[in-house]
Write an enzyme that holds these catalytic residues in place. Structure first.
Site, PDB file in Angstrom:
ATOM      1  N   GLY A 130     -19.530 117.908  21.382  1.00 24.92           N
ATOM      2  CA  GLY A 130     -19.195 117.134  22.710  1.00 24.92           C
ATOM      3  C   GLY A 130     -19.718 116.487  23.158  1.00 24.92           C
ATOM      4  O   GLY A 130     -19.681 115.381  24.509  1.00 24.92           O
ATOM      5  N   ASP A 131     -21.307 116.635  23.068  1.00 32.20           N
ATOM      6  CA  ASP A 131     -21.635 116.326  24.759  1.00 32.20           C
ATOM      7  C   ASP A 131     -23.504 116.161  24.127  1.00 32.20           C
ATOM      8  O   ASP A 131     -24.699 117.088  24.525  1.00 32.20           O
ATOM      9  CB  ASP A 131     -21.906 117.262  25.743  1.00 32.20           C
ATOM     10  CG  ASP A 131     -22.419 116.032  26.882  1.00 32.20           C
ATOM     11  OD1 ASP A 131     -22.628 114.671  26.788  1.00 32.20           O
ATOM     12  OD2 ASP A 131     -23.253 116.714  28.040  1.00 32.20           O
ATOM     13  N   ILE A 132     -23.511 115.292  22.741  1.00 32.61           N
ATOM     14  CA  ILE A 132     -24.755 115.237  22.288  1.00 32.61           C
ATOM     15  C   ILE A 132     -26.140 113.898  22.926  1.00 32.61           C
ATOM     16  O   ILE A 132     -24.869 112.859  23.133  1.00 32.61           O
ATOM     17  CB  ILE A 132     -24.956 114.781  20.834  1.00 32.61           C
ATOM     18  CG1 ILE A 132     -24.508 116.378  20.076  1.00 32.61           C
ATOM     19  CG2 ILE A 132     -26.218 114.522  19.702  1.00 32.61           C
ATOM     20  CD1 ILE A 132     -23.949 115.721  18.502  1.00 32.61           C
ATOM     21  N   ASN A 136     -29.927 117.637  25.643  1.00 32.85           N
ATOM     22  CA  ASN A 136     -29.281 118.333  25.340  1.00 32.85           C
ATOM     23  C   ASN A 136     -29.836 118.740  23.311  1.00 32.85           C
ATOM     24  O   ASN A 136     -29.625 119.923  22.400  1.00 32.85           O
ATOM     25  CB  ASN A 136     -28.020 118.441  24.860  1.00 32.85           C
ATOM     26  CG  ASN A 136     -27.429 118.610  26.122  1.00 32.85           C
ATOM     27  OD1 ASN A 136     -27.817 118.848  26.475  1.00 32.85           O
ATOM     28  ND2 ASN A 136     -25.932 118.203  26.214  1.00 32.85           N
ATOM     29  N   THR A 166     -20.782 112.345  28.377  1.00 31.43           N
ATOM     30  CA  THR A 166     -21.696 111.094  28.923  1.00 31.43           C
ATOM     31  C   THR A 166     -21.543 110.405  28.460  1.00 31.43           C
ATOM     32  O   THR A 166     -21.864 109.790  27.343  1.00 31.43           O
ATOM     33  CB  THR A 166     -23.763 112.130  28.301  1.00 31.43           C
ATOM     34  OG1 THR A 166     -23.683 113.272  29.315  1.00 31.43           O
ATOM     35  CG2 THR A 166     -24.784 110.987  28.945  1.00 31.43           C
TER      36      THR A 166
END
Length: 213
Positions: A130-132, A136, A166
């Protein structure tokens, strides 16, 4: 969170490492083992508890997968703050590695291959990160990459309506109103991350935006 000097069994604070929207991370040392660990404290609010439970369950289920950060322990302090104890990766994040004009092609491809394989394993288990993004992906002292921060993870096709991502690394369908991340949107974010590794910036910078969550 005003302080990271919170009492957790067997650990003592070495120094702060960073702070995000829902959590703060500190470097701690196990008193008996003298092993360093990263301890992530979540806000004692609904959004913090949701991120804590999501990340704890995700990392617990992914334990042992190469190039995915591990988890040592999870708990709640005496003051009610939830926390996770994870390995401390002493190398720079990929964001720091590509901050000054991009990385060498051979290094970018090595990281992309390893993290891409980890991502494929997530998707084979019906999980979406969901937020690569570059911040991260952490590295250890040998330069091995680890996909981190599973506070926004979900099951593919989940009916959960609480997501965060993001914008600069998000797939177009997420920005156009489709609220559910998918393996396809993860793949887009991975490709945008590879672009940033090579060019030093994401493929799309949104004007008048922090380009963060």
């Amino acid at each position: 969170m005003s302080s990271l000097d919170l009492e957790i069994p067997s650990y003592e604070l070495v120094r702060p490492l960073g702070q995000g929207g829902t959590a703060s991370v500190g470097l701690y040392k196990h008193r008996a083992l003298e092993r360093l660990a990263a301890v992530k404290f979540f806000m004692n609010e609904p959004i913090g508890w949701r991120s804590f439970k999501t990340e704890a369950l995700a990392l617990g289920g992914l334990s042992g997968i190469p190039n995915v950060t591990d988890v040592y322990d999870a708990g709640v302090t005496s003051s009610g703050i939830p926390y996770l104890v994870m390995p401390y990766y002493s190398g720079p994040s990929v964001q720091r590695l590509c901050a000054h004009g991009g990385m060498q092609l051979v290094d970018a491809l090595r990281i992309a291959r390893l993290v891409g394989a980890a991502l494929a394993e997530l998707h084979s288990r019906s999980m979406v990160h969901g937020d690569i993004k570059p911040s991260n992906i952490l590295t250890d002292s040998n330069g091995a990459p680890y996909l981190a921060d599973f506070g926004t993870a979900s099951l593919a096709n989940s009916s959960n309506d609480h997501y965060a991502f993001t914008p600069a690394f998000a797939a177009p369908e997420l920005l156009s109103g489709n609220p559910a991340p998918s393996p396809a949107s993860d793949t887009y974010s991975m490709a945008a991350t590879v672009w940033a590794m090579l060019e030093g910036h994401p493929p799309r910078v949104i004007p008048e935006s922090s380009n963060t969550v």
